[in-house]
Design a protein around this motif. Sequence first.
Motif, PDB file in Angstrom:
ATOM      1  N   PRO A 119       0.823  -1.215   0.000  1.00 34.82           N
ATOM      2  CA  PRO A 119       0.000   0.000   0.000  1.00 34.82           C
ATOM      3  C   PRO A 119       0.861   1.270   0.000  1.00 34.82           C
ATOM      4  O   PRO A 119       1.935   1.304   0.594  1.00 34.82           O
ATOM      5  CB  PRO A 119      -0.794  -0.105   1.312  1.00 34.82           C
ATOM      6  N   TYR A 120       0.363   2.277  -0.702  1.00 32.51           N
ATOM      7  CA  TYR A 120       1.004   3.592  -0.735  1.00 32.51           C
ATOM      8  C   TYR A 120      -0.071   4.640  -0.491  1.00 32.51           C
ATOM      9  O   TYR A 120      -1.206   4.484  -0.914  1.00 32.51           O
ATOM     10  CB  TYR A 120       1.650   3.859  -2.099  1.00 32.51           C
ATOM     11  N   LYS A 121       0.321   5.734   0.147  1.00 33.26           N
ATOM     12  CA  LYS A 121      -0.639   6.809   0.392  1.00 33.26           C
ATOM     13  C   LYS A 121      -0.772   7.742  -0.805  1.00 33.26           C
ATOM     14  O   LYS A 121      -1.768   8.429  -0.944  1.00 33.26           O
ATOM     15  CB  LYS A 121      -0.232   7.607   1.628  1.00 33.26           C
ATOM     16  N   SER A 122       0.257   7.793  -1.677  1.00 31.22           N
ATOM     17  CA  SER A 122       0.188   8.727  -2.802  1.00 31.22           C
ATOM     18  C   SER A 122       0.792   8.124  -4.062  1.00 31.22           C
ATOM     19  O   SER A 122       1.659   7.251  -3.998  1.00 31.22           O
ATOM     20  CB  SER A 122       0.933  10.022  -2.459  1.00 31.22           C
ATOM     21  N   LEU A 123       0.333   8.628  -5.201  1.00 28.42           N
ATOM     22  CA  LEU A 123       0.916   8.244  -6.480  1.00 28.42           C
ATOM     23  C   LEU A 123       2.331   8.787  -6.616  1.00 28.42           C
ATOM     24  O   LEU A 123       3.182   8.187  -7.275  1.00 28.42           O
ATOM     25  CB  LEU A 123       0.060   8.755  -7.638  1.00 28.42           C
ATOM     26  N   SER A 124       2.603   9.907  -5.981  1.00 27.30           N
ATOM     27  CA  SER A 124       3.940  10.490  -6.054  1.00 27.30           C
ATOM     28  C   SER A 124       4.968   9.556  -5.416  1.00 27.30           C
ATOM     29  O   SER A 124       6.088   9.420  -5.915  1.00 27.30           O
ATOM     30  CB  SER A 124       3.966  11.856  -5.365  1.00 27.30           C
ATOM     31  N   ALA A 125       4.590   8.907  -4.325  1.00 23.46           N
ATOM     32  CA  ALA A 125       5.504   7.964  -3.670  1.00 23.46           C
ATOM     33  C   ALA A 125       5.796   6.784  -4.594  1.00 23.46           C
ATOM     34  O   ALA A 125       6.936   6.303  -4.671  1.00 23.46           O
ATOM     35  CB  ALA A 125       4.907   7.484  -2.356  1.00 23.46           C
ATOM     36  N   ILE A 126       4.791   6.317  -5.311  1.00 22.63           N
ATOM     37  CA  ILE A 126       4.989   5.201  -6.250  1.00 22.63           C
ATOM     38  C   ILE A 126       5.868   5.656  -7.413  1.00 22.63           C
ATOM     39  O   ILE A 126       6.799   4.944  -7.813  1.00 22.63           O
ATOM     40  CB  ILE A 126       3.638   4.662  -6.756  1.00 22.63           C
ATOM     41  N   ALA A 127       5.595   6.844  -7.949  1.00 26.47           N
ATOM     42  CA  ALA A 127       6.408   7.370  -9.053  1.00 26.47           C
ATOM     43  C   ALA A 127       7.859   7.512  -8.628  1.00 26.47           C
ATOM     44  O   ALA A 127       8.780   7.192  -9.386  1.00 26.47           O
ATOM     45  CB  ALA A 127       5.839   8.708  -9.530  1.00 26.47           C
ATOM     46  N   ARG A 128       8.086   7.945  -7.399  1.00 25.38           N
ATOM     47  CA  ARG A 128       9.452   8.088  -6.879  1.00 25.38           C
ATOM     48  C   ARG A 128      10.118   6.722  -6.764  1.00 25.38           C
ATOM     49  O   ARG A 128      11.292   6.555  -7.106  1.00 25.38           O
ATOM     50  CB  ARG A 128       9.430   8.789  -5.521  1.00 25.38           C
ATOM     51  N   ALA A 129       9.361   5.712  -6.298  1.00 19.36           N
ATOM     52  CA  ALA A 129       9.907   4.360  -6.172  1.00 19.36           C
ATOM     53  C   ALA A 129      10.266   3.778  -7.546  1.00 19.36           C
ATOM     54  O   ALA A 129      11.264   3.066  -7.691  1.00 19.36           O
ATOM     55  CB  ALA A 129       8.903   3.457  -5.458  1.00 19.36           C
ATOM     56  N   ILE A 130       9.471   4.098  -8.549  1.00 16.83           N
ATOM     57  CA  ILE A 130       9.722   3.572  -9.897  1.00 16.83           C
ATOM     58  C   ILE A 130      10.907   4.274 -10.560  1.00 16.83           C
ATOM     59  O   ILE A 130      11.769   3.630 -11.151  1.00 16.83           O
ATOM     60  CB  ILE A 130       8.453   3.719 -10.779  1.00 16.83           C
ATOM     61  N   THR A 131      10.954   5.607 -10.449  1.00 13.66           N
ATOM     62  CA  THR A 131      11.943   6.389 -11.203  1.00 13.66           C
ATOM     63  C   THR A 131      13.193   6.749 -10.418  1.00 13.66           C
ATOM     64  O   THR A 131      14.223   7.061 -11.018  1.00 13.66           O
ATOM     65  CB  THR A 131      11.313   7.708 -11.699  1.00 13.66           C
ATOM     66  N   GLY A 132      13.066   6.777  -9.105  1.00 13.49           N
ATOM     67  CA  GLY A 132      14.193   7.220  -8.289  1.00 13.49           C
ATOM     68  C   GLY A 132      14.302   8.728  -8.207  1.00 13.49           C
ATOM     69  O   GLY A 132      15.246   9.266  -7.633  1.00 13.49           O
ATOM     70  N   THR A 133      13.330   9.445  -8.791  1.00 12.59           N
ATOM     71  CA  THR A 133      13.313  10.912  -8.738  1.00 12.59           C
ATOM     72  C   THR A 133      11.941  11.387  -8.301  1.00 12.59           C
ATOM     73  O   THR A 133      10.965  10.639  -8.329  1.00 12.59           O
ATOM     74  CB  THR A 133      13.643  11.532 -10.116  1.00 12.59           C
ATOM     75  N   ARG A 134      11.875  12.651  -7.914  1.00 13.24           N
ATOM     76  CA  ARG A 134      10.604  13.214  -7.458  1.00 13.24           C
ATOM     77  C   ARG A 134       9.717  13.526  -8.661  1.00 13.24           C
ATOM     78  O   ARG A 134      10.151  14.160  -9.605  1.00 13.24           O
ATOM     79  CB  ARG A 134      10.835  14.475  -6.627  1.00 13.24           C
ATOM     80  N   TRP A 135       8.477  13.081  -8.578  1.00 12.88           N
ATOM     81  CA  TRP A 135       7.485  13.303  -9.626  1.00 12.88           C
ATOM     82  C   TRP A 135       6.172  13.691  -8.981  1.00 12.88           C
ATOM     83  O   TRP A 135       5.846  13.235  -7.888  1.00 12.88           O
ATOM     84  CB  TRP A 135       7.219  11.995 -10.391  1.00 12.88           C
ATOM     85  N   ASN A 136       5.378  14.473  -9.684  1.00 12.34           N
ATOM     86  CA  ASN A 136       3.975  14.624  -9.320  1.00 12.34           C
ATOM     87  C   ASN A 136       3.321  13.334  -9.812  1.00 12.34           C
ATOM     88  O   ASN A 136       3.344  13.022 -11.001  1.00 12.34           O
ATOM     89  CB  ASN A 136       3.376  15.847 -10.024  1.00 12.34           C
ATOM     90  N   GLY A 137       2.744  12.552  -8.919  1.00  9.94           N
ATOM     91  CA  GLY A 137       2.179  11.262  -9.277  1.00  9.94           C
ATOM     92  C   GLY A 137       1.060  11.353 -10.304  1.00  9.94           C
ATOM     93  O   GLY A 137       0.940  10.497 -11.181  1.00  9.94           O
ATOM     94  N   LEU A 138       0.231  12.397 -10.208  1.00 15.93           N
ATOM     95  CA  LEU A 138      -0.856  12.564 -11.170  1.00 15.93           C
ATOM     96  C   LEU A 138      -0.303  12.802 -12.570  1.00 15.93           C
ATOM     97  O   LEU A 138      -0.837  12.303 -13.554  1.00 15.93           O
ATOM     98  CB  LEU A 138      -1.774  13.720 -10.753  1.00 15.93           C
ATOM     99  N   VAL A 139       0.799  13.539 -12.668  1.00 13.78           N
ATOM    100  CA  VAL A 139       1.435  13.791 -13.958  1.00 13.78           C
ATOM    101  C   VAL A 139       2.084  12.512 -14.465  1.00 13.78           C
ATOM    102  O   VAL A 139       1.910  12.133 -15.624  1.00 13.78           O
ATOM    103  CB  VAL A 139       2.470  14.936 -13.856  1.00 13.78           C
ATOM    104  N   PHE A 140       2.829  11.824 -13.609  1.00 11.05           N
ATOM    105  CA  PHE A 140       3.540  10.608 -14.012  1.00 11.05           C
ATOM    106  C   PHE A 140       2.586   9.561 -14.576  1.00 11.05           C
ATOM    107  O   PHE A 140       2.881   8.912 -15.569  1.00 11.05           O
ATOM    108  CB  PHE A 140       4.319  10.022 -12.826  1.00 11.05           C
ATOM    109  N   PHE A 141       1.423   9.417 -13.963  1.00  8.90           N
ATOM    110  CA  PHE A 141       0.459   8.413 -14.425  1.00  8.90           C
ATOM    111  C   PHE A 141      -0.544   8.954 -15.433  1.00  8.90           C
ATOM    112  O   PHE A 141      -1.499   8.281 -15.792  1.00  8.90           O
ATOM    113  CB  PHE A 141      -0.250   7.755 -13.237  1.00  8.90           C
ATOM    114  N   GLY A 142      -0.334  10.180 -15.899  1.00  8.75           N
ATOM    115  CA  GLY A 142      -1.152  10.725 -16.977  1.00  8.75           C
ATOM    116  C   GLY A 142      -2.532  11.192 -16.556  1.00  8.75           C
ATOM    117  O   GLY A 142      -3.415  11.360 -17.407  1.00  8.75           O
TER     118      GLY A 142
END
Length: 150
Positions: A119-142
């Motif tokens: 479980p994750y609280k935010s899409l940004s945390a998942i995007a960071r785990a995938i890319t290794g960089t800070r992302w706005n999760g809503l942007v990363f997932f389109g």
Amino acid sequence: MKQQDTVLARVAALKATSTPKLKEQWQALFDTPPPPYNRRFLESRLAYRIQELAYGGLKPETVRRLEQLGEQLDGGIIAVRKVRGSDQPIAGTRLLRAYQGVEYTVTVMQDGYEWQGRPYKSLSAIARAITGTRWNGLVFFGLKNRRSAA
């Protein structure tokens, strides 16, 4: 040529029409200056308007019913109508994102997200785990374009 063929041709032609020409059509069809919105908005509203003029709009009873339903939801307070809804998709939605040749799947949960069984609280945390960089999760997932994320 049937009216339906003409309407379909006019709607289809909107995709190939330049933005200045779309704005001219807006002025002609709505008798108001075009709004400062993006091209996609102009195309969709013009397509609706072309069909509305050809086939007729909503029945008056339908318009009244929609207004009644809207007032039940917001008590007739216009300011409430202008408040944006949540950006979060409904629970159970699966988000797919290809990144560096690998496809990632995230499931929207009632209280967050799940990725790889965790479980994750935010899409940004998942995007960071995938890319290794800070992302706005809503942007990363389109779910939000880059320009409106700022």
